[in-house]
Design a protein around this motif. Structure first.
Motif, PDB file in Angstrom:
ATOM      1  N   LEU A 169      -2.666   8.296  -4.005  1.00  0.00           N
ATOM      2  CA  LEU A 169      -1.568   7.391  -3.683  1.00  0.00           C
ATOM      3  C   LEU A 169      -0.752   7.087  -4.931  1.00  0.00           C
ATOM      4  O   LEU A 169      -1.304   6.810  -6.000  1.00  0.00           O
ATOM      5  N   THR A 170       0.560   7.142  -4.809  1.00  0.00           N
ATOM      6  CA  THR A 170       1.425   6.666  -5.877  1.00  0.00           C
ATOM      7  C   THR A 170       1.321   5.138  -5.916  1.00  0.00           C
ATOM      8  O   THR A 170       0.794   4.506  -4.999  1.00  0.00           O
ATOM      9  N   THR A 171       1.846   4.540  -6.975  1.00  0.00           N
ATOM     10  CA  THR A 171       1.770   3.081  -7.079  1.00  0.00           C
ATOM     11  C   THR A 171       2.505   2.386  -5.935  1.00  0.00           C
ATOM     12  O   THR A 171       1.956   1.439  -5.340  1.00  0.00           O
ATOM     13  N   PRO A 172       3.730   2.795  -5.554  1.00  0.00           N
ATOM     14  CA  PRO A 172       4.364   2.164  -4.392  1.00  0.00           C
ATOM     15  C   PRO A 172       3.538   2.339  -3.116  1.00  0.00           C
ATOM     16  O   PRO A 172       3.454   1.411  -2.293  1.00  0.00           O
ATOM     17  N   GLU A 173       2.936   3.499  -2.936  1.00  0.00           N
ATOM     18  CA  GLU A 173       2.105   3.728  -1.754  1.00  0.00           C
ATOM     19  C   GLU A 173       0.860   2.845  -1.782  1.00  0.00           C
ATOM     20  O   GLU A 173       0.421   2.331  -0.741  1.00  0.00           O
ATOM     21  N   LEU A 174       0.291   2.664  -2.961  1.00  0.00           N
ATOM     22  CA  LEU A 174      -0.878   1.802  -3.092  1.00  0.00           C
ATOM     23  C   LEU A 174      -0.517   0.353  -2.763  1.00  0.00           C
ATOM     24  O   LEU A 174      -1.293  -0.349  -2.103  1.00  0.00           O
ATOM     25  N   LEU A 175       0.640  -0.098  -3.204  1.00  0.00           N
ATOM     26  CA  LEU A 175       1.066  -1.465  -2.889  1.00  0.00           C
ATOM     27  C   LEU A 175       1.331  -1.620  -1.392  1.00  0.00           C
ATOM     28  O   LEU A 175       1.010  -2.650  -0.798  1.00  0.00           O
ATOM     29  N   ASP A 176       1.921  -0.601  -0.774  1.00  0.00           N
ATOM     30  CA  ASP A 176       2.114  -0.637   0.678  1.00  0.00           C
ATOM     31  C   ASP A 176       0.771  -0.653   1.408  1.00  0.00           C
ATOM     32  O   ASP A 176       0.592  -1.360   2.408  1.00  0.00           O
ATOM     33  N   ALA A 177      -0.183   0.127   0.904  1.00  0.00           N
ATOM     34  CA  ALA A 177      -1.506   0.158   1.513  1.00  0.00           C
ATOM     35  C   ALA A 177      -2.212  -1.191   1.348  1.00  0.00           C
ATOM     36  O   ALA A 177      -2.959  -1.631   2.228  1.00  0.00           O
TER      37      ALA A 177
END
Length: 345
Positions: free
Chosen positions: A243-251
């Protein structure tokens, strides 16, 4: 049931020491509707917030679409939120659409010392070792949704959502219009395509859902070690890639809109966030509910995301997205907060 009644009567159960953020009732209408929470199952899935026709969330616009989550049994993952430091309702007339002033981002205390995520992860692990709260399915979140359009001013819709799961795997959801910074004041809400002022605590939706079972994230319990949690969140995002950082925050938002984490899960999540590229500490902030937290910022193209964590346990308190470039066609200015969520326990 008595505990649930007490919880639902409180619009802001956060103990901040500031009387402005003390406990307050959701209002008589919420109590009156509470008796129907355990009624027949609703036909529709929950919809935490809607936008006026032609409006869309600028947070979603600048962050890009999320992956499709076809395995979700119920849709609590699409909550967008917007934070406001002042709620200025501007009414041009009885037949016009109410609007609100563009919100401002949280301000980091200039005299505060940033705490590295690695250090906070160590604190969280110590707190988890001492034992405290456990994992619980369900969520209690205060959020602000921003709706934008090309021909109308932006509006923000503050709501509070409480989701509780029962022993038989059925669950209830209560959504009310309320703003914790202005208890008792009218709140801007939206229904049937029109925005309007409603009483604080006005029930937007109340639904009971029949038992549902799923072994897929985020329905399945999250693990409490970082390595397995990473794989869990990748599965929740339907990807095998890191996961990219934006994807991790969304997750993270998706996870917290489904579960109230215990101290062990908090520690695992902070340890995972500590490895996120570009997520940097900036110092201490006071969140929208009056709580003190450590802020961590990720700068992306056109937007900045701020994660607010409890300085002792590492629990996620809030997540804010702010525009860093103007979008004049939507009335959005650089520095405007596009969405915000504040999770409670």
């Amino acid at each position: 049931m008595a505990d649930e009644l007490e919880l639902l009567r409180r619009a802001n159960p956060v103990s901040s020491g500031d009387p402005r953020f003390g406990d307050g009732p959701l209002g008589h209408e919420a109590e009156r509707h509470l008796s129907r929470l355990m009624g027949p199952p609703a036909d529709e899935r929950p919809r935490p917030g809607r936008f006026l026709p032609g409006r869309r969330s600028l947070g979603r616009l600048l962050r890009g679409p999320r992956p499709r989550r076809t395995r979700l049994v119920w849709a609590l993952a699409t909550t967008a939120a917007v934070a406001m430091t002042s709620l200025a309702l501007l009414l041009a007339g009885p037949n016009t659409t109410p609007a609100v002033a563009a919100p401002r981002p949280l301000v980091v205390r200039a005299d505060s010392t940033p705490v590295p995520l690695d250090q906070l992860a160590e604190r969280a692990e110590e707190a988890a070792a001492e034992g405290s709260s456990g994992l619980r399915k369900g969520t209690h979140v205060q959020s602000w949704s921003m709706g934008m359009s090309e021909d109308e001013p932006p509006i923000t819709l503050p709501v509070e959502r409480i989701v509780r799961w029962n022993a038989d795997d059925s669950h209830t959801e209560l959504v009310v219009a309320t703003d914790p910074r202005h208890p008792g004041r009218p709140v801007l809400s939206e229904g049937d395509g029109d925005s309007r002022l409603v009483d604080d605590g006005h029930v937007i939706s109340e639904q009971t859902f029949p038992p549902s079972w799923s072994d897929a994230p985020p329905e399945s319990p999250p693990p409490h070690d970082a390595k397995r949690l990473r794989a869990y969140l990748q599965d929740a995002q339907h990807t095998d890639a890191p996961l990219t950082t934006p994807e991790l925050l969304d997750a993270t938002r998706l996870l917290l809109d489904t579960w109230t984490l215990g101290t062990r899960e908090d520690a695992a999540l902070v340890r995972l966030l500590a490895d996120a590229e570009g997520l940097r500490p900036v110092g201490q902030v006071t969140d929208r509910l009056g709580r003190s937290g450590q802020a961590y910022v990720y700068d992306a193209t056109g937007a900045r995301q701020m994660l607010i964590l409890d300085p002792v346990t590492g629990a996620v308190l809030g997540l804010e997205s702010t525009a860093t470039v103007a979008e004049p066609q939507y009335g959005l200015k650089a520095g405007d907060v596009m969405d915000y969520s504040a999770w409670m326990r």
